[in-house]
Scaffold this motif. Structure first.
Motif, PDB file in Angstrom:
ATOM      1  N   SER A  39       0.807  -1.227   0.000  1.00  9.45           N
ATOM      2  CA  SER A  39       0.000   0.000   0.000  1.00  9.45           C
ATOM      3  C   SER A  39       0.843   1.280   0.000  1.00  9.45           C
ATOM      4  O   SER A  39       0.459   2.253  -0.666  1.00  9.45           O
ATOM      5  CB  SER A  39      -0.962  -0.006   1.186  1.00  9.45           C
ATOM      6  N   PRO A  40       1.995   1.366   0.720  1.00 11.72           N
ATOM      7  CA  PRO A  40       2.799   2.598   0.616  1.00 11.72           C
ATOM      8  C   PRO A  40       3.257   2.890  -0.805  1.00 11.72           C
ATOM      9  O   PRO A  40       3.223   4.044  -1.249  1.00 11.72           O
ATOM     10  CB  PRO A  40       3.985   2.321   1.549  1.00 11.72           C
ATOM     11  N   PHE A  41       3.676   1.832  -1.527  1.00 13.76           N
ATOM     12  CA  PHE A  41       4.093   2.044  -2.915  1.00 13.76           C
ATOM     13  C   PHE A  41       2.920   2.483  -3.781  1.00 13.76           C
ATOM     14  O   PHE A  41       3.051   3.385  -4.615  1.00 13.76           O
ATOM     15  CB  PHE A  41       4.702   0.767  -3.481  1.00 13.76           C
ATOM     16  N   ILE A  42       1.762   1.826  -3.591  1.00 14.60           N
ATOM     17  CA  ILE A  42       0.587   2.176  -4.403  1.00 14.60           C
ATOM     18  C   ILE A  42       0.181   3.626  -4.158  1.00 14.60           C
ATOM     19  O   ILE A  42      -0.092   4.378  -5.101  1.00 14.60           O
ATOM     20  CB  ILE A  42      -0.573   1.213  -4.091  1.00 14.60           C
ATOM     21  N   LEU A  43       0.146   4.033  -2.881  1.00 14.52           N
ATOM     22  CA  LEU A  43      -0.255   5.405  -2.559  1.00 14.52           C
ATOM     23  C   LEU A  43       0.742   6.412  -3.125  1.00 14.52           C
ATOM     24  O   LEU A  43       0.348   7.434  -3.701  1.00 14.52           O
ATOM     25  CB  LEU A  43      -0.363   5.568  -1.041  1.00 14.52           C
ATOM     26  N   SER A  44       2.053   6.136  -2.972  1.00 17.14           N
ATOM     27  CA  SER A  44       3.059   7.058  -3.508  1.00 17.14           C
ATOM     28  C   SER A  44       3.004   7.113  -5.024  1.00 17.14           C
ATOM     29  O   SER A  44       3.177   8.177  -5.628  1.00 17.14           O
ATOM     30  CB  SER A  44       4.453   6.635  -3.042  1.00 17.14           C
ATOM     31  N   PHE A  45       2.742   5.962  -5.666  1.00 15.74           N
ATOM     32  CA  PHE A  45       2.631   5.943  -7.122  1.00 15.74           C
ATOM     33  C   PHE A  45       1.426   6.767  -7.584  1.00 15.74           C
ATOM     34  O   PHE A  45       1.523   7.540  -8.542  1.00 15.74           O
ATOM     35  CB  PHE A  45       2.513   4.506  -7.622  1.00 15.74           C
ATOM     36  N   LEU A  46       0.281   6.600  -6.909  1.00 12.41           N
ATOM     37  CA  LEU A  46      -0.926   7.333  -7.297  1.00 12.41           C
ATOM     38  C   LEU A  46      -0.756   8.839  -7.101  1.00 12.41           C
ATOM     39  O   LEU A  46      -1.147   9.634  -7.963  1.00 12.41           O
ATOM     40  CB  LEU A  46      -2.127   6.832  -6.491  1.00 12.41           C
ATOM     41  N   VAL A  47      -0.148   9.224  -5.976  1.00 11.09           N
ATOM     42  CA  VAL A  47      -0.056  10.647  -5.636  1.00 11.09           C
ATOM     43  C   VAL A  47       1.091  11.329  -6.366  1.00 11.09           C
ATOM     44  O   VAL A  47       0.948  12.453  -6.865  1.00 11.09           O
ATOM     45  CB  VAL A  47       0.098  10.818  -4.104  1.00 11.09           C
ATOM     46  N   LEU A  48       2.246  10.650  -6.458  1.00 10.41           N
ATOM     47  CA  LEU A  48       3.458  11.291  -6.980  1.00 10.41           C
ATOM     48  C   LEU A  48       3.720  11.010  -8.453  1.00 10.41           C
ATOM     49  O   LEU A  48       4.518  11.726  -9.066  1.00 10.41           O
ATOM     50  CB  LEU A  48       4.671  10.857  -6.157  1.00 10.41           C
ATOM     51  N   SER A  49       3.086   9.983  -9.023  1.00 12.56           N
ATOM     52  CA  SER A  49       3.369   9.636 -10.417  1.00 12.56           C
ATOM     53  C   SER A  49       2.126   9.696 -11.301  1.00 12.56           C
ATOM     54  O   SER A  49       2.096  10.424 -12.298  1.00 12.56           O
ATOM     55  CB  SER A  49       3.997   8.236 -10.495  1.00 12.56           C
TER      56      SER A  49
END
Length: 316
Positions: A39-49
């Protein structure tokens, strides 16, 4: 009354424990734990990429002015294909080709050397080769600008003088400007790529080297027939990230030509995006350049992965 109150409290506690226990069992289940871990990777990917990429695509169809946003269709894209963009694309392509060749072949050979028992002080060499990755590219760029300045007293020109060559105006020639960017990038990323190959070399079975020694294989033959096949996945990975990093390159050009290179000899696609989107305040056009760059990276990366067989199954 007291007994009724105690029994009620006990029931509340039991219900609470059941709920908390059920929640913990749910969170610890095999179906849920993997999603919690990623989930941390998914959230960072959605928000930052993903969100910035979608916004950039939308912006590429707009004319963005202070306090005014107007949809203009494909007008920004029709402006992209001009002589300046072609120059930036040519510079970036040459830069990518040179850096991929250097940052794949040399780190591989150095990793094999550092992994062998022939070289002494291997740990010291590994540490020293990784140090450039920890150095700020701006600081390193300032040092490189002093080393390759136009004066006869610069380190590079003094070395040329010792071997009988004339001084070079490093930042004012197309070939030398490209040389500066490639050298700085190679110095910066060499150590990281060496670590990738060193990690892959740990997975090569020693029994294969022993069998090769019994068969009388030379060092070169062992490298090509034993070591190299096991390094293929890491080689594809290093080549891929080098291609993506090369097309995204900006710092290596900016530290040498902050205000723009003469004749655009150091202009890259990202530098052109910065020039038009930030300096000229044409955010819509800059976003269109970014979208085109994203498509170029996507197509080239897929082509490279297909040609190297990265999409094939292990049994094929």
């Amino acid at each position: 009354m007291l007994q009724n109150g105690k029994s009620t409290n006990q029931e509340v506690v039991q219900v609470t424990n059941k709920k908390s226990g059920g929640l913990l069992n749910f969170l610890n289940s095999q179906k849920v734990v993997p999603y919690i871990l990623i989930s941390p990777f998914i959230l960072s990917f959605l928000v930052l990429s993903l969100y910035p990429a979608i916004q950039a695509i939308i912006m590429s169809f707009q004319r963005v002015l202070p306090g005014e946003v107007t949809f203009i269709g494909l007008r920004n894209y029709t402006r992209i294909f001009n002589p300046t963009f072609y120059t930036a694309l040519q510079n970036t392509t040459v830069y990518v080709i040179l850096t991929v060749i250097i940052l794949v072949s040399i780190p591989m050979l150095l990793a094999v050397l550092l992994n062998s028992n022939v070289l002494k002080f291997r740990i010291l060499f590994r540490t020293s080769l990784f140090l450039p990755a920890l150095t700020s590219v701006i600081v390193a760029g300032m040092v490189f600008r002093l080393m390759f300045s136009e004066s006869d007293t610069a380190v590079a020109n003094q070395i040329l003088g010792w071997i009988g060559f004339d001084s070079v105006e490093w930042r004012y020639n197309a070939w030398s400007g490209m040389f500066l960017m490639v050298v700085l990038a190679s110095w910066r990323w060499m150590g990281i790529n060496i670590l990738y190959f060193l990690a892959a070399l740990q997975n090569v079975p020693k029994e294969l080297y022993e069998a090769s020694d019994i068969d009388g294989a030379s060092t070169v033959q062992k490298f090509f027939y034993v070591t190299l096949p096991f390094l293929k996945p890491v080689t594809i990975f290093v080549a891929t990230i080098s291609i993506i990093g090369g097309f995204r390159m900006f710092e290596e050009s900016f530290v040498f030509w902050t205000a723009g290179s003469p004749g655009n000899i150091g202009l890259t696609i990202v530098g052109y995006l910065y020039q038009e989107g930030i300096q000229q305040n044409d955010m819509g056009f800059g976003a269109a350049i970014g979208v085109v760059l994203m498509l170029i990276i996507f197509v080239i990366s897929l082509t490279q992965l297909y040609l190297t067989g990265a999409f094939k199954r292990g049994d094929q």
